[in-house]
Each structure stands twice: as C-alpha cells, then as structure tokens.
Design an enzyme around this catalytic site. Structure first.
Site, mmCIF file in Angstrom:
data_model
loop_
_atom_site.group_PDB
_atom_site.id
_atom_site.type_symbol
_atom_site.label_atom_id
_atom_site.label_comp_id
_atom_site.label_asym_id
_atom_site.label_seq_id
_atom_site.Cartn_x
_atom_site.Cartn_y
_atom_site.Cartn_z
ATOM 1 N N LYS A 51 0.844 -1.209 0.000
ATOM 2 C CA LYS A 51 0.000 0.000 0.000
ATOM 3 C C LYS A 51 0.876 1.254 0.000
ATOM 4 C CE LYS A 51 -3.706 -2.490 2.206
ATOM 5 N NZ LYS A 51 -4.233 -3.031 3.445
ATOM 6 N N GLN A 95 -4.582 -1.861 9.682
ATOM 7 C CA GLN A 95 -4.397 -3.195 9.100
ATOM 8 C C GLN A 95 -4.903 -4.271 10.071
ATOM 9 O OE1 GLN A 95 -3.011 -3.663 5.889
ATOM 10 N NE2 GLN A 95 -3.775 -5.733 6.196
ATOM 11 N N ASP A 118 -11.154 2.103 4.126
ATOM 12 C CA ASP A 118 -11.491 0.689 3.954
ATOM 13 C C ASP A 118 -13.008 0.490 3.863
ATOM 14 O OD1 ASP A 118 -9.516 -1.151 3.603
ATOM 15 O OD2 ASP A 118 -9.022 -1.351 5.733
#
Ligand code: NDP
Length: 283
Positions: A51, A95, A118
């Site tokens: 990322k 994460q 997200d």
C-alpha cells in the site's frame, strides 16, 4: 472466454490517479494515507508495504505507523483520534487482524467515517445498504469496477456470492443490489451449494478454498469472479475456482493472481484521492 484482467485495469487507473494527484498538488493539497499496523504479522507487513509503495508511486503522501504487539486499545484509539483531527490526513487504514487485547470493532468505529478508506465502519456500511454515497470496501468496489470496465451489466442478473464476510461478501451484495442485480449470499451452512451456484449468471467465489468451484458448480456461459487467494504448498497462489477446467465453459472470468487482487489496492488509492478532493472543496 473473456479474461477479466485486474492488473491491466489497475495499471490504467494508476496512471489516471497519478494525474489526479498532480492536479490536487497544484491546488495545494497532497492526498495523504496513513496505515497503522500493530504487531509484526508477516502477511500484514507485506500488505502494508505494498500500500505504501503504491501510494508513493502515484505521488501521494503516505505514512506507516508501526506499533508494537503490546500496544493497548487505549493507545491505538488515542492515535486514531489524533489522525481524525489532523486536517492533512485524508485516509486512515488500520491493518487487520489486530492483537487479541484490542477489540477490532472499537477501533473501526473510532475512525472518522469520512476518512475510513477501507469502508468498514458501521456508518459507511449503513450508507451502502441505504444506497447512499459513502466510502466502500475496496475489494467489492474493485469487483464492480472490473465488471463495468468489461461492460458486464449486472442489472437483472442472478448473482450468487459465496462468502459472507464483512470485507467481501456482505458489502459486495449491497453494491450488486444497488446496481439492480438479484442477489443471493451463500456460506458454509448453505444447503445444496452447487445446485445454487449453478443457477448464477454471475458467480462470486470468496471462501478461501483452492479450486473449490469446478464445472459441476458453474452454469455454462456464466461470469465468474474469483476473490480467493490460496497459497499452495509449492508457494504458488491460486483462487477458489478451477480456472483450467472452467476456461472453455464460462463467458468471462478473473484469473488469480492478477484478477481481483490488484483492483483492491487501486480502489484504496482512488478513495483517498476522492477524500482529498473534498478537502480542496472545503478550502
Ligand atoms: P472469511 O474467512 O472471513 O470468510 C469466508 C466465507 O466463506 C465465510 O462466509 C464462510 O462461511 C464461507 N465458506 C467457507 N468455506 C465454505 C464452504 N465450503 N462452502 C461455502 N461457504 C464457505 O474470508 P474473507 O472474506 O476474508 O476472504 C475470502 C477469500 O478471499 C480468502 O481466500 C481471502 O484471502 C480472499 N481475499 C481476497 C482479497 C483480494 O483482494 N483479492 C481481499 C480479501 C479477501 P461462514 O460464514 O458460514 O463461516
């Protein structure tokens, strides 16, 4: 069979994103993504690095906050709050998975819904099911973009999604419904699964079982989206679908790798850029 090549589309979109970032910079805003990783799970380390790498490639600012495996929930929530309040931060991503002393739901709920790149927060999930604008989970978003790029209209189609996770199956079902598909979500308790999947015009496999779906489970001429990422003993990666067996049977299919995977990270960048555009509008 039409190959739904996620890597090719991701490359195309990455070029467009580089241009969009340049334009934003001229307007005085550099889109910024902050990724928080707690602990040192090797798979998470690989995902967070890729990322970071992609963000840098398109000219965005990106920061990786690496916290120790002993971090408390209160410490993580305090960091999330600081980032929520930081005007220069557009996207915040924590994460997963998190160490067991931290409740994932508390952390996801703490992220400002407008920075929740997200799309996992209850606010964004709610907006998605209400068919209202909001941030959308990246893998399902990438699947819809891949279908659209190949001019595969889901309206009126019988879509069967196998897998009901919060990050793939459920948000994808909402997106498909919003796009006027007729949607069935199947899972490990579904009876006569293969009879059901055989009725699908569009079959989405997201269960994490290598080569689970073969000719016996798929209608001739169907479109197949393989979300599964399974690492085999020889180190290679394969999907939930028997690609070899199905390629002369279906009308279109994603490969694994180079299918859905590359689209996920691309959608993450796109949403960060969209949030940064809002920052420009606010001045
Ligand atoms: P989860 O483990 O959270 O969910 C798996 C789902 O599959 C569950 O709903 C489970 O049912 C269902 N399932 C498991 N076994 C069967 C079975 N035999 N028959 C029917 N349903 C079954 O996984 P994720 O959603 O996180 O991921 C799924 C796959 O997609 C994984 O391989 C993952 O690596 C991959 N993935 C790929 C991404 C990408 O970018 N390409 C992004 C995210 C995930 P139940 O709910 O009843 O347990």
């Amino acid at each position: 069979m039409e190959l739904l090549d996620g890597r090719a589309l991701a490359n195309e979109l990455t070029h467009a994103q580089q241009t969009a970032v340049k334009t934003l910079k001229v307007q005085g805003v550099t889109p910024k993504l902050v990724v928080i990783m707690v602990g040192d799970d090797p798979a998470s380390a690989i995902y967070t690095q890729s990322k970071q790498k992609r963000a840098t490639k398109i000219g965005m600012a990106s920061e990786l906050k690496r916290l120790s495996a002993e971090t408390t929930e209160a410490e993580l929530l305090a960091l999330v709050k600081t980032l929520n309040d930081d005007r220069t931060v557009d996207g915040i991503l924590v994460q997963l998975p998190l160490p067991k002393q931290i409740n994932e739901d508390h952390v996801i709920q703490a992220i400002d819904a407008k920075k929740d790149v997200d799309g996992f927060s209850p606010v964004n999930i709610g907006q998605l099911w209400l068919n209202q604008p909001g941030l959308v989970a990246c893998t399902p978003n990438g699947i819809m973009r891949l279908l659209a790029a190949h001019k595969i209209d889901v309206a009126g189609k019988n879509v069967v999604i196998v897998g009901r996770s919060n990050i793939v199956g459920r948000p994808l079902a909402a997106l498909m419904l919003n796009a006027n598909a007729t949607v069935t979500i199947a899972h490990s308790r579904t009876a006569n699964l293969k009879d059901l999947t055989k009725t699908a015009d569009i079959l989405v496999a997201a269960i994490g079982k290598p080569h689970f779906f073969g000719i016996d489970a798929v209608k001739e001429g169907a479109v197949v989206i393989d979300v599964g990422i399974n690492r085999l003993e020889d180190g290679s990666v394969t999907g939930d679908v028997d690609f070899e067996a199905l390629q002369t049977h279906v009308s279109a299919m994603t490969p694994v790798p180079r299918g859905v995977g590359p689209m996920t990270i691309t959608m993450l960048m796109e949403q960060t850029i969209e949030i940064a555009k809002e920052r420009v509008k606010r001045g």
